[in-house]
Every structure is written in C-alpha cells, then in structure tokens.
Scaffold this motif. Sequence first.
Motif, PDB file in Angstrom:
ATOM      1  N   LEU A 267      -9.941   1.862  -8.483  1.00 18.18           N
ATOM      2  CA  LEU A 267      -9.721   2.974  -9.414  1.00 18.18           C
ATOM      3  C   LEU A 267     -10.146   4.293  -8.773  1.00 18.18           C
ATOM      4  CD1 LEU A 267     -10.805   1.230 -12.735  1.00 18.18           C
ATOM      5  CD2 LEU A 267      -8.533   2.120 -12.203  1.00 18.18           C
ATOM      6  N   GLU A 268     -11.202   4.233  -7.961  1.00 19.95           N
ATOM      7  CA  GLU A 268     -11.638   5.462  -7.251  1.00 19.95           C
ATOM      8  C   GLU A 268     -10.578   5.873  -6.230  1.00 19.95           C
ATOM      9  OE1 GLU A 268     -16.465   5.465  -7.500  1.00 19.95           O
ATOM     10  OE2 GLU A 268     -15.549   4.044  -6.105  1.00 19.95           O
ATOM     11  N   GLN A 269     -10.035   4.884  -5.541  1.00 20.09           N
ATOM     12  CA  GLN A 269      -8.982   5.180  -4.560  1.00 20.09           C
ATOM     13  C   GLN A 269      -7.783   5.836  -5.247  1.00 20.09           C
ATOM     14  OE1 GLN A 269      -7.636   1.625  -2.493  1.00 20.09           O
ATOM     15  NE2 GLN A 269      -6.233   2.833  -1.260  1.00 20.09           N
ATOM     16  N   ALA A 270      -7.553   5.450  -6.508  1.00 18.37           N
ATOM     17  CA  ALA A 270      -6.429   6.026  -7.263  1.00 18.37           C
ATOM     18  C   ALA A 270      -6.742   7.435  -7.756  1.00 18.37           C
ATOM     19  CB  ALA A 270      -6.086   5.118  -8.438  1.00 18.37           C
ATOM     20  N   GLY A 271      -7.980   7.878  -7.526  1.00 13.35           N
ATOM     21  CA  GLY A 271      -8.327   9.254  -7.881  1.00 13.35           C
ATOM     22  C   GLY A 271      -9.245   9.377  -9.081  1.00 13.35           C
ATOM     23  N   LYS A 319       1.320   8.288  -8.092  1.00 15.54           N
ATOM     24  CA  LYS A 319       2.190   8.926  -7.092  1.00 15.54           C
ATOM     25  C   LYS A 319       2.209   8.034  -5.859  1.00 15.54           C
ATOM     26  CE  LYS A 319       2.888  13.500  -5.147  1.00 15.54           C
ATOM     27  NZ  LYS A 319       2.889  13.347  -3.723  1.00 15.54           N
ATOM     28  N   GLY A 320       3.408   7.571  -5.481  1.00 19.38           N
ATOM     29  CA  GLY A 320       3.513   6.748  -4.277  1.00 19.38           C
ATOM     30  C   GLY A 320       3.828   5.292  -4.600  1.00 19.38           C
ATOM     31  N   VAL A 354       6.430  -4.778  -5.504  1.00 19.12           N
ATOM     32  CA  VAL A 354       6.329  -3.406  -4.993  1.00 19.12           C
ATOM     33  C   VAL A 354       6.571  -2.451  -6.161  1.00 19.12           C
ATOM     34  CG1 VAL A 354       7.276  -1.730  -3.352  1.00 19.12           C
ATOM     35  CG2 VAL A 354       7.141  -4.170  -2.728  1.00 19.12           C
ATOM     36  N   VAL A 355       5.604  -1.576  -6.400  1.00 23.06           N
ATOM     37  CA  VAL A 355       5.679  -0.657  -7.537  1.00 23.06           C
ATOM     38  C   VAL A 355       5.850   0.764  -7.006  1.00 23.06           C
ATOM     39  CG1 VAL A 355       4.453   0.188  -9.583  1.00 23.06           C
ATOM     40  CG2 VAL A 355       4.070  -2.162  -8.779  1.00 23.06           C
ATOM     41  N   SER A 356       6.964   1.399  -7.350  1.00 16.76           N
ATOM     42  CA  SER A 356       7.153   2.801  -6.972  1.00 16.76           C
ATOM     43  C   SER A 356       6.825   3.634  -8.204  1.00 16.76           C
ATOM     44  CB  SER A 356       8.609   3.055  -6.560  1.00 16.76           C
ATOM     45  OG  SER A 356       8.980   2.113  -5.564  1.00 16.76           O
ATOM     46  N   GLY A 357       5.785   4.435  -8.092  1.00 17.97           N
ATOM     47  CA  GLY A 357       5.306   5.185  -9.251  1.00 17.97           C
ATOM     48  C   GLY A 357       6.373   6.127  -9.807  1.00 17.97           C
ATOM     49  N   VAL A 358       6.474   6.203 -11.128  1.00 17.40           N
ATOM     50  CA  VAL A 358       7.430   7.110 -11.774  1.00 17.40           C
ATOM     51  C   VAL A 358       6.648   8.213 -12.493  1.00 17.40           C
ATOM     52  CG1 VAL A 358       9.255   5.380 -12.067  1.00 17.40           C
ATOM     53  CG2 VAL A 358       7.499   5.621 -13.840  1.00 17.40           C
TER      54      VAL A 358
END
Length: 419
Positions: A267-271, A319-320, A354-358
């Motif tokens: 979760l930290e890596q996600a910001g 994002k990403g 594979v999840v591409s963020g929307v």
Amino acid sequence: MQKLVINGGIPLDGEMPLYGAKNSALPLLAASLLCGEETVLENCPRLTDVFAACRILTHTGCRCTMQEHTVSVRADAIVRSEIPESLMQEMRSSIVFLGALLGRTGACQVYYPGGCELGPRPIDLHLEALGRMGVQIVRQEGRLECSAPNGLHGAQIHLKFPSVGATENVMLAAVLAKGETVLCNAAREPEICDLADFLRKCGARISGDGESTIRIQGVSALKGCVHRIRPDRIAGLTYLCAGAITGGMVKLCGTSGVQMENVLPVLEQAGCRIDRTEHAVYLRAPRRLRAVSRLRTMPHPGFPTDVQAIMMAVMTLAKGVSVFEENIFENRYRHVDGLVQMGAEICVSGRVAVVSGVQELYGARVAATDLRGGAALVLAGLAARGTTEVRQIHHIDRGYEEMEQVLKGAGACISRRAQ
Ligand code: UD1
C-alpha cells in the motif's frame, strides 16, 4: 437473499473497528473440544462460519453459547464423534474438526468438505499426516471413517506443502497423543500461532509455531482457559484497502498492524501513507494510486492469497500496470468478471492477471462469487461512479461482520437490502 447497494465515489474518512480473525476462531472452536473444562473465546467475530462451527460443537454434545463477541464452550460431555454431511458442507473449514475429534475420542466419522468456490479442496495432506499418527481411515464415497485402535501417537511428519488446515489438524490431534510429534514444513500463518497460544494456555506443550518446524509433546489432559482471538488481519487489510481505493483517510482500530507486514508495504508502494500505533493503523491515500510491482501469492510470510482479490480491486484505479500471480488456489480470479463489468481492464492468463489501471470505474449489478472476491467488488463499488449492487452477499457474511456498518461508520453510502 440479500444484496448490498452502494453509491460510490465518496472518499472514506473515519474509524473502523476490527474483531477477531475468522481463520483463528474456527480452529480455536475446534480446539475447545479437546478441553475438559470451560473455554472462553473473547473477540470472536459474529460470522456465519462461526455460527456453523458452533452448530458442529453443539451436535457433538458441547454446550456452546455466544454472547456479543464472547463464546463459551463446555466440552465435558461429548456424545457424538460423527459430523453429518449437511454440517460438514455448511463450511469448508469444517475439516479442522477432524483432528480435534480424533484427539478427543480417538475415532470419528466425517465427510469430505467437498470442492469450493476456489476450486478443488483436497485433504490428502491432512489424511496422510494423521495416518502417520496411527489413524486408520476408511473412505466410503464421501464419508471418512477414522479410528486409532491403539490410540494416537506422536510422529515425524513432513508436509509436502505448508497447508494451514493440515498443520492445524496435526496440532489438534497431537496435543493429547502419546509422545512427541515433529511437524516439518508447517504453515507459519499468525493463526497457527494463535492456536498454539490457546493450546499452551490449556496446558499443551508446543514449540516452534510461526516457524517451519513445530514440536508437540503430548500431554494427558487439557484444562480450560480464557483466550482473546487475534485481530483479523485480512478483514483489517480489506478496510484499509477501502480507504485506499476511495482516496480516503481511515483509522483501523484494534490492531497495531503487526500481522500485516506482508501487505502494508504494498500500500505504501502504491502511494499511501501508513502510520501505526500500538492500537491502530492509519492510512491516508494519495490523489491517485500508483501501480505496484508483481504480486505473487505465497504461504505466509508471503503475500496472502486472501488479499489478492482485494488488492486487485485497488489496482484497477492505479496509474500504470500491475501484475498478480496466484500460486495458492486454482480458481481465484472469479471476481475479475465483476470488476471488468465495472470498467476495469484486466487480462487473465492461467495464474497471472494483468491489471491496467483506469481513470474511473462505473456502478454495475454484480454478484459475489466467493468471500474475498465479494469484498473486492464492494471496494470497487465504493470507488465507482454511480450505484453498484452486489448480490450473493452470503459469501461476504462468512468472513466480514456487518461489513456495511463498518464502512458506513467511515462515511460510505452503503446499505443492505432484500435481493
Ligand atoms: C486456509 C484459510 C484460507 C486461506 C488458505 C491459504 C482458514 C479457515 N482458511 O485455508 O482463508 O486462503 O489457508 O492461506 O484458515 N492442499 C492440498 N492438499 C491438502 C491441503 C491443501 O493440495 O491436503 C492445497 C489446497 O488445495 C490449496 C493449498 O494447498 O491449493 C493451500 O491450502 P491450505 O493452506 O490447506 O488452505 P486452507 O487451510 O484450506
């Protein structure tokens, strides 16, 4: 039949309570069968799986009462060592009663718990290990007749895979067996340590829990105890993820986060900003989350399979591109269809997703297919634009106590209605 109706798009802001872990409560309830005196479990979650475990205890002759979040069990007069198929099927984790009944009475008749939403649920490791302890097993269609004509004895056991349930069954069968049991490649989940703590309080001699080799010296009898169940790390992480996906700010009460160390850095890596105190975990989400590096589910202390669906929901809006690899259960991507229906971009190939963020998710009518997958859809609904209906929420009620009340307490617009 009930459903949850969610008006999404509101950043969560508030406190959320956390009760004891379902995955501790179930083996602890089974363990209470081994005790000659009353056992009291505090901080027990009020869940349909817990009620099913209490019905099994009552069926065997235990006196089992639940008041608020405290369960008392008196197992001094066991009258049955068989569990009917209907009770075994009510809850897949019912198999953990096998080791407890064998430990208590030296014989039992149970049914295969069957397959489940996550795929086949084999119990070969459980049966092989119990066989090494002197248990003879006759299989008749779905029925298992188990007996230990010469009593259960300690053994050297090596699990081919660190199965949580098999580890628990061996522990439950070994505490009253004759001699020493050495269990190698044991599961190391915190719930195993919770079970060991409880059994030690009752007089069992166990060491090495939380590590790969557990040693159990059989004793002649167990007394009762009062035990407080550890907080539910998976439910806690679910609520923190609800804060993250909605861009919110939440305080999770009742845990220091000590058993969440394999997920909080993600979760930290996600910001997200995470702060921990002795009794609470705080999460503050960024304006937009970032994708994270490949997440591979593994036995503890790896990334938990139970958080895979929930983290995937969070990553749909990051994002990403995020990549998930499910290594524990065959069929644990059934939530993907619902997420895609809400606008997520996810591509599954075998065990990889594979999840591409929307930028945005949209409200939709979806159905829970399993416990954690159902929670993932609720999280997506909290963040989606418009109204989401999540049907089949009996899956969610197996593992989250009044989820909608917890989320409402942090500002979510969510209600339970007839389906
Ligand atoms: C427990 C948890 C569940 C969690 C899982 C993995 C409880 C009540 N449930 O389930 O929430 O997702 O651990 O962390 O604590 N296996 C075999 N043969 C066996 C036993 C297991 O092949 O005899 C396989 C299973 O099919 C699965 C894997 O091992 O693929 C993990 O299973 P296991 O660790 O036993 O999970 P459970 O104890 O059922």
